[in-house]
Design a protein around this motif. Sequence first.
Motif, PDB file in Angstrom:
ATOM      1  N   LYS A 315       1.541   2.449   9.673  1.00  0.00           N
ATOM      2  CA  LYS A 315       2.863   2.628   9.055  1.00  0.00           C
ATOM      3  C   LYS A 315       2.703   2.885   7.571  1.00  0.00           C
ATOM      4  O   LYS A 315       1.701   2.489   6.949  1.00  0.00           O
ATOM      5  N   PHE A 316       3.688   3.577   6.997  1.00  0.00           N
ATOM      6  CA  PHE A 316       3.807   3.688   5.548  1.00  0.00           C
ATOM      7  C   PHE A 316       4.572   2.480   5.036  1.00  0.00           C
ATOM      8  O   PHE A 316       5.534   2.015   5.657  1.00  0.00           O
ATOM      9  N   LEU A 317       4.156   1.986   3.879  1.00  0.00           N
ATOM     10  CA  LEU A 317       4.791   0.813   3.277  1.00  0.00           C
ATOM     11  C   LEU A 317       5.244   1.180   1.870  1.00  0.00           C
ATOM     12  O   LEU A 317       4.674   0.730   0.878  1.00  0.00           O
ATOM     13  N   GLY A 318       6.253   2.026   1.788  1.00  0.00           N
ATOM     14  CA  GLY A 318       6.727   2.450   0.465  1.00  0.00           C
ATOM     15  C   GLY A 318       5.671   3.286  -0.224  1.00  0.00           C
ATOM     16  O   GLY A 318       5.403   4.425   0.163  1.00  0.00           O
ATOM     17  N   ASP A 319       5.033   2.708  -1.235  1.00  0.00           N
ATOM     18  CA  ASP A 319       4.000   3.422  -1.982  1.00  0.00           C
ATOM     19  C   ASP A 319       2.603   3.102  -1.452  1.00  0.00           C
ATOM     20  O   ASP A 319       1.606   3.302  -2.137  1.00  0.00           O
ATOM     21  N   GLY A 320       2.513   2.604  -0.263  1.00  0.00           N
ATOM     22  CA  GLY A 320       1.225   2.290   0.347  1.00  0.00           C
ATOM     23  C   GLY A 320       1.263   2.537   1.838  1.00  0.00           C
ATOM     24  O   GLY A 320       2.203   3.132   2.371  1.00  0.00           O
ATOM     25  N   PHE A 321       0.229   2.074   2.519  1.00  0.00           N
ATOM     26  CA  PHE A 321       0.187   2.259   3.967  1.00  0.00           C
ATOM     27  C   PHE A 321      -0.737   1.221   4.587  1.00  0.00           C
ATOM     28  O   PHE A 321      -1.550   0.581   3.908  1.00  0.00           O
TER      29      PHE A 321
END
Length: 451
Positions: A315-321
């Motif tokens: 998953k993508f987590l905003g500005d991360g993954f």
Amino acid sequence: MSALRRLWSSPWPRSRQLGRLRRSVRRSELDGLTFAFWMRTLAVIVVSIWLAVSTVYPRNIYYLAIAATFFMLGYVPYRFRLHRHAEYIKLGFSILDVALITAAIMVPPLAGLSVDWPIQTRVRGQEFLYLLLLLAEAALTFSPLRVIWTGSAIALIWSIGIQLIYARPDTTRFAEVSANGPLSDEAALRTLFDPSFVSLTSWWTQLVVTALFTLILALTVWRSRTLLFAQVQAEVTRSDLARYVSPDVADAMVARAQRDFGKPAVRVVAVMFADIVGFTSRTERLPPETVFSLLRSFQARTCHIVFRHGGTLDKFLGDGFMATFGSLADQADAAARALACAFELQDEMARWNAKRAHTGGKAVELAIGLHCGPVVVGNVGAERRVEFTVVGDVVNVASRLERASREIGGRIVVSAACLQAAGGPPPERRFERSLDIPLRGKSDPITVHVA
């Protein structure tokens, strides 16, 4: 990896996928129609050469004109293949094709262009085979309907022509010759070779052969079309999956999608969390378009590297993954792949920052946390919202190692368990230091290696 599972579980992606399937099949049909036209053109050229050398002048000019007309009857539907009524145009011109060839066979040329033989002799040669070529052309278009339509047109129009000639007063009919009793062998042979004789047995044979040929070709095209649809469906599904996982993993998922994909299991998985350092403070004054442009560029660069190392984008987590290695299938070198991926991600950040420096952009710093161990993998969620994911303490530890990177001053923080599972760092890489750090939820400190 919720978007991945929704390819199977959510009605909207299925609808979108169905639309893509139909467009892909439509493109294949158009390609088939184009191929059929060029094969038709090649056949016209071959037959024209044969007619030019097998018939004398000026009769060959007459038949070459028919060949040119036949070519035009194929060019018109090809020219309008993108028209909204293209299918009806093609079906209509198929009837004209059959009618033209039938007329060319049965109707004698103009006076002076043909030998003075009875018209009945024109249906006793092998020219009927030219009509069967139309079935072969229809089969090249991937349309069972066109094959059946063409076969039906051949049977109907040829039968009308045969009946018109059979009904002529000057036609010799077997029923009339044998009205007074069975014929002797000599009389039967004389009747067979009578120039004005028309055999209904031959006509029935032609109808049976045409029907069987039509049926076989229609079933063959239908089967080919089914296989084509399945192949296009697999490719579309694979294309969608490849947005989330590496291409080889996408292939495996397509193969297993209808069997046991997502079945709960315990596997040793390497979990990676990656995040842009200070992203919120960096972008809080930037326009939304600039923020999303930065994120899209970051995601495109990082996803490519994760996929190349056989990882799965969870998953993508905003500005991360969050990415996993070995979650979809047992992967003996999952930790090694994750470790190599982490170092290459930092190399990519260095290359990206060098480019950004030329345009006055600020450097992008990426923090990475890695941990490896046994987790539970499988599908979780409700009936209409299913997600394939990994669950376990390994995920929590990897996430906390990524956050701890700010405090301990490192860009890659790897647990000792992950490094040991990987067999050590790659020869060309090294870690600056090792230390024990406390983590929330852990009673004992955990040993980590920092790069």
